[in-house]
Design an enzyme around this catalytic site. Sequence first.
Site, PDB file in Angstrom:
ATOM      1  N   GLU A 186      31.491  -9.322 -29.903  1.00  0.00           N
ATOM      2  CA  GLU A 186      31.935  -7.937 -29.962  1.00  0.00           C
ATOM      3  C   GLU A 186      30.860  -7.109 -30.667  1.00  0.00           C
ATOM      4  O   GLU A 186      30.350  -7.553 -31.694  1.00  0.00           O
ATOM      5  CB  GLU A 186      33.254  -7.800 -30.722  1.00  0.00           C
ATOM      6  CG  GLU A 186      33.798  -6.386 -30.617  1.00  0.00           C
ATOM      7  CD  GLU A 186      35.165  -6.210 -31.296  1.00  0.00           C
ATOM      8  OE1 GLU A 186      35.651  -7.140 -31.948  1.00  0.00           O
ATOM      9  OE2 GLU A 186      35.707  -5.112 -31.166  1.00  0.00           O
ATOM     10  N   GLY A 213      33.777  -8.817 -41.330  1.00  0.00           N
ATOM     11  CA  GLY A 213      34.764  -9.666 -41.991  1.00  0.00           C
ATOM     12  C   GLY A 213      35.111 -10.899 -41.172  1.00  0.00           C
ATOM     13  O   GLY A 213      35.049 -12.024 -41.665  1.00  0.00           O
ATOM     14  N   MET A 236      36.148 -12.258 -36.705  1.00  0.00           N
ATOM     15  CA  MET A 236      36.188 -11.899 -35.287  1.00  0.00           C
ATOM     16  C   MET A 236      37.262 -12.699 -34.566  1.00  0.00           C
ATOM     17  O   MET A 236      37.359 -13.911 -34.721  1.00  0.00           O
ATOM     18  CB  MET A 236      34.795 -12.147 -34.675  1.00  0.00           C
ATOM     19  CG  MET A 236      34.704 -11.824 -33.203  1.00  0.00           C
ATOM     20  SD  MET A 236      35.025 -10.054 -32.903  1.00  0.00           S
ATOM     21  CE  MET A 236      35.811 -10.159 -31.295  1.00  0.00           C
ATOM     22  N   ASN A 268      37.868 -13.900 -31.597  1.00  0.00           N
ATOM     23  CA  ASN A 268      37.639 -14.641 -30.357  1.00  0.00           C
ATOM     24  C   ASN A 268      38.855 -15.491 -29.990  1.00  0.00           C
ATOM     25  O   ASN A 268      39.427 -16.168 -30.841  1.00  0.00           O
ATOM     26  CB  ASN A 268      36.441 -15.582 -30.540  1.00  0.00           C
ATOM     27  CG  ASN A 268      35.305 -14.916 -31.271  1.00  0.00           C
ATOM     28  OD1 ASN A 268      34.752 -13.940 -30.800  1.00  0.00           O
ATOM     29  ND2 ASN A 268      34.983 -15.418 -32.460  1.00  0.00           N
ATOM     30  N   HIS A 327      45.051 -10.305 -39.752  1.00  0.00           N
ATOM     31  CA  HIS A 327      44.449  -9.336 -38.827  1.00  0.00           C
ATOM     32  C   HIS A 327      43.921 -10.031 -37.564  1.00  0.00           C
ATOM     33  O   HIS A 327      44.245  -9.630 -36.443  1.00  0.00           O
ATOM     34  CB  HIS A 327      43.330  -8.589 -39.551  1.00  0.00           C
ATOM     35  CG  HIS A 327      42.653  -7.548 -38.727  1.00  0.00           C
ATOM     36  ND1 HIS A 327      43.009  -6.221 -38.755  1.00  0.00           N
ATOM     37  CD2 HIS A 327      41.630  -7.634 -37.830  1.00  0.00           C
ATOM     38  CE1 HIS A 327      42.250  -5.542 -37.931  1.00  0.00           C
ATOM     39  NE2 HIS A 327      41.398  -6.369 -37.354  1.00  0.00           N
ATOM     40  N   GLU A 328      43.106 -11.036 -37.754  1.00  0.00           N
ATOM     41  CA  GLU A 328      42.501 -11.693 -36.585  1.00  0.00           C
ATOM     42  C   GLU A 328      43.567 -12.391 -35.748  1.00  0.00           C
ATOM     43  O   GLU A 328      43.531 -12.359 -34.519  1.00  0.00           O
ATOM     44  CB  GLU A 328      41.402 -12.671 -36.998  1.00  0.00           C
ATOM     45  CG  GLU A 328      40.310 -12.089 -37.895  1.00  0.00           C
ATOM     46  CD  GLU A 328      39.712 -10.770 -37.412  1.00  0.00           C
ATOM     47  OE1 GLU A 328      39.645 -10.538 -36.193  1.00  0.00           O
ATOM     48  OE2 GLU A 328      39.319  -9.953 -38.282  1.00  0.00           O
ATOM     49  N   HIS A 372      45.452  -9.944 -33.634  1.00  0.00           N
ATOM     50  CA  HIS A 372      44.677  -9.478 -32.481  1.00  0.00           C
ATOM     51  C   HIS A 372      44.992 -10.275 -31.214  1.00  0.00           C
ATOM     52  O   HIS A 372      44.760  -9.804 -30.107  1.00  0.00           O
ATOM     53  CB  HIS A 372      43.177  -9.625 -32.755  1.00  0.00           C
ATOM     54  CG  HIS A 372      42.507  -8.396 -33.298  1.00  0.00           C
ATOM     55  ND1 HIS A 372      42.728  -7.137 -32.791  1.00  0.00           N
ATOM     56  CD2 HIS A 372      41.577  -8.245 -34.284  1.00  0.00           C
ATOM     57  CE1 HIS A 372      41.971  -6.260 -33.467  1.00  0.00           C
ATOM     58  NE2 HIS A 372      41.276  -6.902 -34.374  1.00  0.00           N
ATOM     59  N   GLU A 385      42.216  -1.851 -32.927  1.00  0.00           N
ATOM     60  CA  GLU A 385      41.924  -1.957 -34.363  1.00  0.00           C
ATOM     61  C   GLU A 385      42.936  -1.192 -35.218  1.00  0.00           C
ATOM     62  O   GLU A 385      43.403  -1.708 -36.233  1.00  0.00           O
ATOM     63  CB  GLU A 385      40.497  -1.507 -34.654  1.00  0.00           C
ATOM     64  CG  GLU A 385      39.421  -2.417 -34.055  1.00  0.00           C
ATOM     65  CD  GLU A 385      39.537  -3.875 -34.470  1.00  0.00           C
ATOM     66  OE1 GLU A 385      40.297  -4.196 -35.408  1.00  0.00           O
ATOM     67  OE2 GLU A 385      38.866  -4.719 -33.816  1.00  0.00           O
TER      68      GLU A 385
HETATM   69 ZN    ZN Z   1      40.130  -6.017 -35.828  1.00  0.00          ZN
END
Ligand code: ZN
Length: 881
Positions: free
Chosen positions: A125, A265, A267, A269, A301-302, A305, A324
């Site tokens: 990203e 911080g 990602m 994936n 957070h991840e 996602h 986000e």
């Molecule tokens: Zn994010």
Amino acid sequence: MRTDTPATIYRQDYLPPSYLVDTVELGFDLDPARTIVASRLTMRRNPDSAERAIVLCGENLELVALRMNGKTLGKREYAIDDKTLRIPNAPERATLEIETLTAPRQNTTLNGLYVSNGNFFTQCEAEGFRHITYFPDRPDVMAKFTVMLRADKQRYPVLLSNGNLIEEGDLGDGRHFAKWEDPFKKPSYLFALVAARLECQEETFALADGREALLQVWVEEGNLDKTNYAMQSLKNSIRWDEQRYGLELDLDRFMIVAVGDFNMGAMENKGLNIFNTKYVLANPRVATDTDYAGIEAVVGHEYFHNWTGNRVTCRDWFQLSLKEGLTVFRDQEFSADMIGTDSGRAVSRIEQVRTLRQAQFPEDAGPMAHPVRPDSFVEINNFYTVTVYEKGAEVVRMIQTLVGREGFRKGMDLYFARHDGQAVECDDFRRAMADANGRDLAQFELWYSQAGTPVVRADTSYDAEAKTYTLTLSQSCPPTPGQQSKAPFHIPFAVGLLGANGRDLPLTIDGVAHGTGAVLELLEARQRFVFTDVAEAPTPSLLRDFSAPVILEYDYSDAELLHLFSHDSDPVNRWEAGQRLAMARLLKLTAAVAAGAKLELDETFINALRKMLSDASLDAAFREQALLLPSESMIADQLETVNPQAIHLARQFMRRTIGTELRADLFAQYDANQTPGPYSPDAGSAGRRGLKNLALAYLAAAPSPANNALAKMQFDTAGNMTDRVAALGALIHAEAEYASDALARFYDDFEHEALVVDKWFSMQAAAPGTDVAAVRELMLHPAFNIKNPNRVRSLVFAFCAGNPAQFHAADGSGYAFWAEQVGALDALNPQVASRLARSMDRWRRYAPALQLPMKKALQQVAKGKKLSNDVREVVGKALTN
Ligand code: ZN
């Protein structure tokens, strides 16, 4: 070819992709010097596109072979430049076979495929995949990926990619392979691989529907004693998303991998989240309460996602906040729910408000101001901002405030029902929320399209005879680059009215009872709200819970603020009243410093703090927040002309006065908030440590032998990193005799813990006594490494962005240092350089004597011949906007 004015990309120019990709098969022969990437793409023409050519992105690649439908393409059958590979007149269906070469070890950008401490990682990203192979590298092209990894078995025993492991084995020649298949279609930015020598903590976890998932946290050797909290946070995240949103993990396997060299911080994936070590590794010896909280938030957070970002992704990068903003909102709610108490929820809300004021409001008022959904960019990496993330989360939160928690859940359900597997726009999210709730959110769209922080001005009047209380709200929004005038926003404005006894009064508007709290909807430039049956002249509690990301102007008297600070039932506004009391005094003190006048602090304010400090009916965490002063940059934000040294001295004076005047109370709270027994990062314990360590910090601001002895005692006996760094910080700030010994000991004890060495650097970089010369000296320390972003952030950023009084030294030496470091970093890692470049965003607001050298430094950077687009955009906008 590089040109001086890099191309601006506009949201308006969006065109659908010419070809869609159904499947991608990737083969990697991993070698740090020379990695061969073979790709087979099955593609078909997109009926929604008029374009006939296949257009692939690719940068810094050496093309070795190119075949279409089994036939090698001749030089005249395709066109290639430094960014694109075009195959004109391609057939309806095409199978492309592409072989390329890359050099991961030379890749210092940490974007694409790179090597960190001898191991392979990827970061794709936003546009990293094009550094790995030729591909339509845009989020609206979603395909099924199969990945074959081949590498030396000794050096890279662990081979990971997205999805499920379907085959692995030996290749005979000392090499081995692993084949991974991701069952879900995904855009290329969610691709990842890891080939490394790593160890993992793993367990199986029962999902809501009865399936079992394998969870793994992968780290470098010697770090398995630091993975528990990340694993626990992952399990909590999975449970929370099941319970709050009915969203389940959709894979049989979910992996987190920690890497020491990382630009951000973490990602998200698909199935293979890659994390900065900072957001994975923790045990009480090396990590602070803040670190633990950061891990919980980022792991959440991840993970979140996976639904908000991966299952439903972005049509284009202008829609970044779609994933986000929503995912930050989700991780904020997760963290608040993990604390579990109303008071804890309020403390996390206060921290969010602080972040907004500290970082987002300045961005919105500066040269890089942009809407939550930007209209244009030069380099997308420059738009992973507090506006897109944190203001984006505020926008989502306002929707929840407007439609209610249950309505919000209905909107989420509709969003997934409509868009699962799609790449969509911010408008689609808003539409789902509106449709699920039968609400008109048309005007609300302006929160996505207009930049700048709205100012809401409140005026009130009480009619004792009629027993009515009139609240008039007017809104305006300052111009921002490219947006001269703004239309009125749809602002949810929460209010309460306090009686003289401190209790909430019942609210009636237009004959409708609202209990003791109402959410008004401000839609016009100016609107009147009349409360009836108001028995006494109330004190208004405005913008409760910070119900909108606006600047509220209201002419509160000190008496009203003191009343709110003691009684407001809304803890966020109770805190806010204290901030207003402190800010008014800090501004006066700053002016007094500049004028060389005598500095004084009133007894009333001190006594209000004293009462708050010792009020055992309140959680320690809340009291800590209530006693924390606005930061130097928040004070700067209130001033027409910024004088960083005056601000610093004014704030130091206030801190010292608090330390002196409240000495006995601070000692008492220091003792009352001990956390005996084994360390636990839970919010209650962290809150007590926080208050205790704030007491220590105030005592250190008024140094005395006894105060310094307390800090030394804590440093020498600390059983956890939270207490150890707090004590070290106190010693440094007090300029205690013991400080340098303590620093040396700290380094000796932790020199093999990279994240602790980062703390060692950053504490020194941000210390009031550290000047540019001292920072340059620290850069010569063997542990400094300009290629490691965490280390650069801990020293260079901590100084340039976290030590304003020294950075803005009158001789301009800080700016020269900044220019030098931006230049040096840009040659290695443009993403990191560009973030550092932003520490000069607000140069126009400084006193003329500083403005000139700041401008010169910006111009010097802008002149750079080989400047990246990243830095060019930031310094260019700083100079022109
Ligand atoms: Zn994010």
